[in-house]
Design a protein around this motif. Structure first.
Motif, PDB file in Angstrom:
ATOM      1  N   ALA A  24       6.859  17.355  12.447  1.00  0.00           N
ATOM      2  CA  ALA A  24       6.903  16.604  13.708  1.00  0.00           C
ATOM      3  C   ALA A  24       8.298  16.040  13.959  1.00  0.00           C
ATOM      4  O   ALA A  24       8.807  16.082  15.083  1.00  0.00           O
ATOM      5  N   THR A  25       8.934  15.525  12.918  1.00  0.00           N
ATOM      6  CA  THR A  25      10.280  14.976  13.054  1.00  0.00           C
ATOM      7  C   THR A  25      11.267  16.045  13.511  1.00  0.00           C
ATOM      8  O   THR A  25      12.142  15.785  14.350  1.00  0.00           O
ATOM      9  N   GLU A  26      11.121  17.249  12.973  1.00  0.00           N
ATOM     10  CA  GLU A  26      11.995  18.353  13.375  1.00  0.00           C
ATOM     11  C   GLU A  26      11.812  18.699  14.852  1.00  0.00           C
ATOM     12  O   GLU A  26      12.745  19.205  15.487  1.00  0.00           O
ATOM     13  N   GLU A  27      10.627  18.427  15.379  1.00  0.00           N
ATOM     14  CA  GLU A  27      10.353  18.693  16.789  1.00  0.00           C
ATOM     15  C   GLU A  27      10.574  17.451  17.659  1.00  0.00           C
ATOM     16  O   GLU A  27      10.106  17.386  18.786  1.00  0.00           O
ATOM     17  N   ARG A  28      11.252  16.471  17.108  1.00  0.00           N
ATOM     18  CA  ARG A  28      11.613  15.226  17.810  1.00  0.00           C
ATOM     19  C   ARG A  28      10.369  14.449  18.235  1.00  0.00           C
ATOM     20  O   ARG A  28      10.332  13.845  19.305  1.00  0.00           O
ATOM     21  N   ILE A  29       9.369  14.450  17.385  1.00  0.00           N
ATOM     22  CA  ILE A  29       8.173  13.633  17.588  1.00  0.00           C
ATOM     23  C   ILE A  29       8.192  12.529  16.542  1.00  0.00           C
ATOM     24  O   ILE A  29       8.186  12.798  15.343  1.00  0.00           O
ATOM     25  N   MET A  30       8.260  11.286  16.989  1.00  0.00           N
ATOM     26  CA  MET A  30       8.230  10.167  16.053  1.00  0.00           C
ATOM     27  C   MET A  30       6.798   9.658  15.920  1.00  0.00           C
ATOM     28  O   MET A  30       6.101   9.469  16.915  1.00  0.00           O
ATOM     29  N   ILE A  31       6.366   9.444  14.676  1.00  0.00           N
ATOM     30  CA  ILE A  31       5.020   8.936  14.415  1.00  0.00           C
ATOM     31  C   ILE A  31       5.141   7.596  13.699  1.00  0.00           C
ATOM     32  O   ILE A  31       5.783   7.505  12.656  1.00  0.00           O
ATOM     33  N   VAL A  32       4.545   6.570  14.271  1.00  0.00           N
ATOM     34  CA  VAL A  32       4.527   5.232  13.677  1.00  0.00           C
ATOM     35  C   VAL A  32       3.082   4.897  13.315  1.00  0.00           C
ATOM     36  O   VAL A  32       2.195   4.981  14.162  1.00  0.00           O
ATOM     37  N   PHE A  33       2.867   4.504  12.069  1.00  0.00           N
ATOM     38  CA  PHE A  33       1.515   4.173  11.594  1.00  0.00           C
ATOM     39  C   PHE A  33       1.368   2.655  11.528  1.00  0.00           C
ATOM     40  O   PHE A  33       2.115   1.979  10.821  1.00  0.00           O
ATOM     41  N   ILE A  34       0.419   2.128  12.283  1.00  0.00           N
ATOM     42  CA  ILE A  34       0.132   0.687  12.271  1.00  0.00           C
ATOM     43  C   ILE A  34      -1.080   0.456  11.364  1.00  0.00           C
ATOM     44  O   ILE A  34      -2.202   0.847  11.688  1.00  0.00           O
ATOM     45  N   ILE A  35      -0.854  -0.170  10.214  1.00  0.00           N
ATOM     46  CA  ILE A  35      -1.926  -0.423   9.249  1.00  0.00           C
ATOM     47  C   ILE A  35      -2.527  -1.799   9.512  1.00  0.00           C
ATOM     48  O   ILE A  35      -1.840  -2.821   9.399  1.00  0.00           O
ATOM     49  N   VAL A  36      -3.804  -1.829   9.887  1.00  0.00           N
ATOM     50  CA  VAL A  36      -4.491  -3.101  10.122  1.00  0.00           C
ATOM     51  C   VAL A  36      -5.053  -3.565   8.783  1.00  0.00           C
ATOM     52  O   VAL A  36      -6.150  -3.191   8.378  1.00  0.00           O
ATOM     53  N   ASP A  37      -4.285  -4.383   8.079  1.00  0.00           N
ATOM     54  CA  ASP A  37      -4.620  -4.753   6.700  1.00  0.00           C
ATOM     55  C   ASP A  37      -5.729  -5.793   6.628  1.00  0.00           C
ATOM     56  O   ASP A  37      -6.371  -5.948   5.599  1.00  0.00           O
ATOM     57  N   SER A  38      -5.979  -6.518   7.712  1.00  0.00           N
ATOM     58  CA  SER A  38      -7.022  -7.556   7.676  1.00  0.00           C
ATOM     59  C   SER A  38      -8.395  -6.960   7.436  1.00  0.00           C
ATOM     60  O   SER A  38      -9.314  -7.638   6.977  1.00  0.00           O
ATOM     61  N   ILE A  39      -8.563  -5.666   7.735  1.00  0.00           N
ATOM     62  CA  ILE A  39      -9.836  -4.997   7.460  1.00  0.00           C
ATOM     63  C   ILE A  39     -10.116  -5.034   5.969  1.00  0.00           C
ATOM     64  O   ILE A  39     -11.214  -5.337   5.517  1.00  0.00           O
ATOM     65  N   HIS A  40      -9.088  -4.731   5.161  1.00  0.00           N
ATOM     66  CA  HIS A  40      -9.273  -4.699   3.719  1.00  0.00           C
ATOM     67  C   HIS A  40      -9.536  -6.091   3.156  1.00  0.00           C
ATOM     68  O   HIS A  40     -10.331  -6.268   2.236  1.00  0.00           O
ATOM     69  N   GLN A  41      -8.894  -7.086   3.719  1.00  0.00           N
ATOM     70  CA  GLN A  41      -8.984  -8.420   3.152  1.00  0.00           C
ATOM     71  C   GLN A  41     -10.258  -9.157   3.574  1.00  0.00           C
ATOM     72  O   GLN A  41     -10.746 -10.010   2.853  1.00  0.00           O
ATOM     73  N   ASN A  42     -10.784  -8.833   4.757  1.00  0.00           N
ATOM     74  CA  ASN A  42     -11.877  -9.633   5.312  1.00  0.00           C
ATOM     75  C   ASN A  42     -13.231  -8.949   5.348  1.00  0.00           C
ATOM     76  O   ASN A  42     -14.237  -9.589   5.614  1.00  0.00           O
ATOM     77  N   GLN A  43     -13.248  -7.624   5.095  1.00  0.00           N
ATOM     78  CA  GLN A  43     -14.488  -6.906   5.326  1.00  0.00           C
ATOM     79  C   GLN A  43     -14.992  -6.235   4.063  1.00  0.00           C
ATOM     80  O   GLN A  43     -14.236  -5.612   3.346  1.00  0.00           O
ATOM     81  N   ALA A  44     -16.287  -6.346   3.776  1.00  0.00           N
ATOM     82  CA  ALA A  44     -16.938  -5.605   2.697  1.00  0.00           C
ATOM     83  C   ALA A  44     -17.946  -4.683   3.348  1.00  0.00           C
ATOM     84  O   ALA A  44     -19.122  -5.022   3.487  1.00  0.00           O
ATOM     85  N   ALA A  45     -17.466  -3.537   3.812  1.00  0.00           N
ATOM     86  CA  ALA A  45     -18.331  -2.607   4.537  1.00  0.00           C
ATOM     87  C   ALA A  45     -19.117  -1.756   3.559  1.00  0.00           C
ATOM     88  O   ALA A  45     -18.888  -1.752   2.360  1.00  0.00           O
ATOM     89  N   SER A  46     -20.056  -0.999   4.082  1.00  0.00           N
ATOM     90  CA  SER A  46     -20.899  -0.161   3.243  1.00  0.00           C
ATOM     91  C   SER A  46     -20.300   1.212   3.015  1.00  0.00           C
ATOM     92  O   SER A  46     -20.864   2.010   2.275  1.00  0.00           O
ATOM     93  N   SER A  47     -19.157   1.531   3.638  1.00  0.00           N
ATOM     94  CA  SER A  47     -18.547   2.839   3.473  1.00  0.00           C
ATOM     95  C   SER A  47     -17.818   2.918   2.147  1.00  0.00           C
ATOM     96  O   SER A  47     -17.553   1.916   1.491  1.00  0.00           O
ATOM     97  N   GLY A  48     -17.432   4.154   1.758  1.00  0.00           N
ATOM     98  CA  GLY A  48     -16.730   4.357   0.502  1.00  0.00           C
ATOM     99  C   GLY A  48     -15.387   3.686   0.468  1.00  0.00           C
ATOM    100  O   GLY A  48     -14.880   3.343  -0.588  1.00  0.00           O
ATOM    101  N   LYS A  49     -14.767   3.456   1.644  1.00  0.00           N
ATOM    102  CA  LYS A  49     -13.442   2.847   1.674  1.00  0.00           C
ATOM    103  C   LYS A  49     -13.470   1.432   1.112  1.00  0.00           C
ATOM    104  O   LYS A  49     -12.527   0.960   0.538  1.00  0.00           O
ATOM    105  N   ALA A  50     -14.593   0.713   1.284  1.00  0.00           N
ATOM    106  CA  ALA A  50     -14.589  -0.717   1.001  1.00  0.00           C
ATOM    107  C   ALA A  50     -15.403  -1.094  -0.210  1.00  0.00           C
ATOM    108  O   ALA A  50     -15.710  -2.241  -0.419  1.00  0.00           O
ATOM    109  N   GLU A  51     -15.775  -0.110  -1.046  1.00  0.00           N
ATOM    110  CA  GLU A  51     -16.628  -0.437  -2.176  1.00  0.00           C
ATOM    111  C   GLU A  51     -15.996  -0.096  -3.515  1.00  0.00           C
ATOM    112  O   GLU A  51     -16.677   0.108  -4.509  1.00  0.00           O
TER     113      GLU A  51
END
Length: 283
Positions: free
Chosen positions: A179-206
């Protein structure tokens, strides 16, 4: 005013010393008032539609996931409205990638209402590899279909909003480089409060160790997460298990960790200003 010209209205102070040092040969030391080239901006906003993002409704403070989406979209659309030209694309992603709003359609109040019908925050997993691959294809199609492409420059930016936990880092890193070679910039916004505040039932949070070796515990910030990887030993070349910080192998060169979801609009605004500033400097 811009340099570097042999004649002009104002001296470029930064060029004076090189001019003297070159025995007065490097004489492009003047600045002129120049008309900037016409540019076309294409901005893609990709919002995670998985169950982990639904936790914002209880941990974000405010309007929840729906309020977050409305606020971020309003911010981006307002920024585009201040430009001479600009197109906005909105993606919903999780297991599947859906175009909630295409580049070809203008973004207005009626379009905004239609966009949010594509978000339910119920998808079971997040496939970032598929997202990046399909995003690149969408940018290519938009570039080919833009009638103004021959009249000026096209600058493309994608902002991904998600919790930042996913697999296939090596494959994603190769796509980001492409993507960078094609002049496409990608910015990733990580919402970290999900990890700190949530105990979900999915595999990500257990605290489940995924196939790629990432391990996540309830209430852990992504900054503190660790990743188990196999790397070749320097002495005999044998692969050995090593523990590293998860973000050390994060495949996106441009990323921001947002600790409080209420800071997200300000972070997005700063990212947009930085990107537009880079566009102007390169122009």
């Amino acid at each position: 005013m811009r340099g570097d010209f042999r004649t002009g209205k104002r001296l470029n102070i930064k060029r004076i010393i090189p001019y003297i040092a070159s025995d007065y040969k490097r004489d492009k030391i003047w600045m002129r008032r120049s008309v900037p080239s016409k540019r076309n901006y294409q901005i893609m906003l990709a919002l995670d539609d998985s169950q982990s993002m639904a936790s914002l409704s209880s941990g974000g403070g405010g309007g929840g996931s729906e309020g977050l989406a409305f606020e971020t979209l309003a911010l981006v659309s307002k920024s585009l409205s201040m430009l001479e030209s600009g197109e906005l694309c909105i993606l919903s992603f999780g297991e599947h990638v859906t175009v909630a709003h295409p580049f070809s359609a203008p973004f207005n109040d009626s379009a905004g209402a239609s966009v949010f019908s594509h978000f339910a925050f119920q998808q079971q997993r997040t496939d970032i590899l598929k997202l990046v691959r399909e995003s690149i294809n969408l940018f290519r199609e938009a570039r080919r279909g833009d009638k103004a492409a021959n009249a000026g420059e096209i600058w493309q930016l994608e902002m991904i909003i998600s919790d930042g936990v996913f697999e296939d880092h090596d494959a994603i890193r190769r796509l980001v480089r492409q993507a960078t070679e094609e002049r496409i910039m990608i910015v990733f916004i990580i919402v970290d409060s999900i990890h700190q505040n949530q105990a979900a039932s999915s595999g990500k949070a257990e605290g489940v160790r995924s196939g790629s070796g990432k391990e996540k515990e309830k209430g852990t910030s992504i900054v503190d997460m660790q990743s188990a990887v196999f790397e070749a030993d320097g002495e005999d070349g044998e692969k050995k298990l090593k523990i590293k910080r998860y973000l050390d192998s994060f495949p996106f060169g441009y990323y921001v960790v947002v600790g409080d979801v209420r800071e997200l609009p300000a972070v997005l605004s700063q990212a947009l200003r930085g990107w537009f500033g880079e566009v102007v400097d390169r122009g």
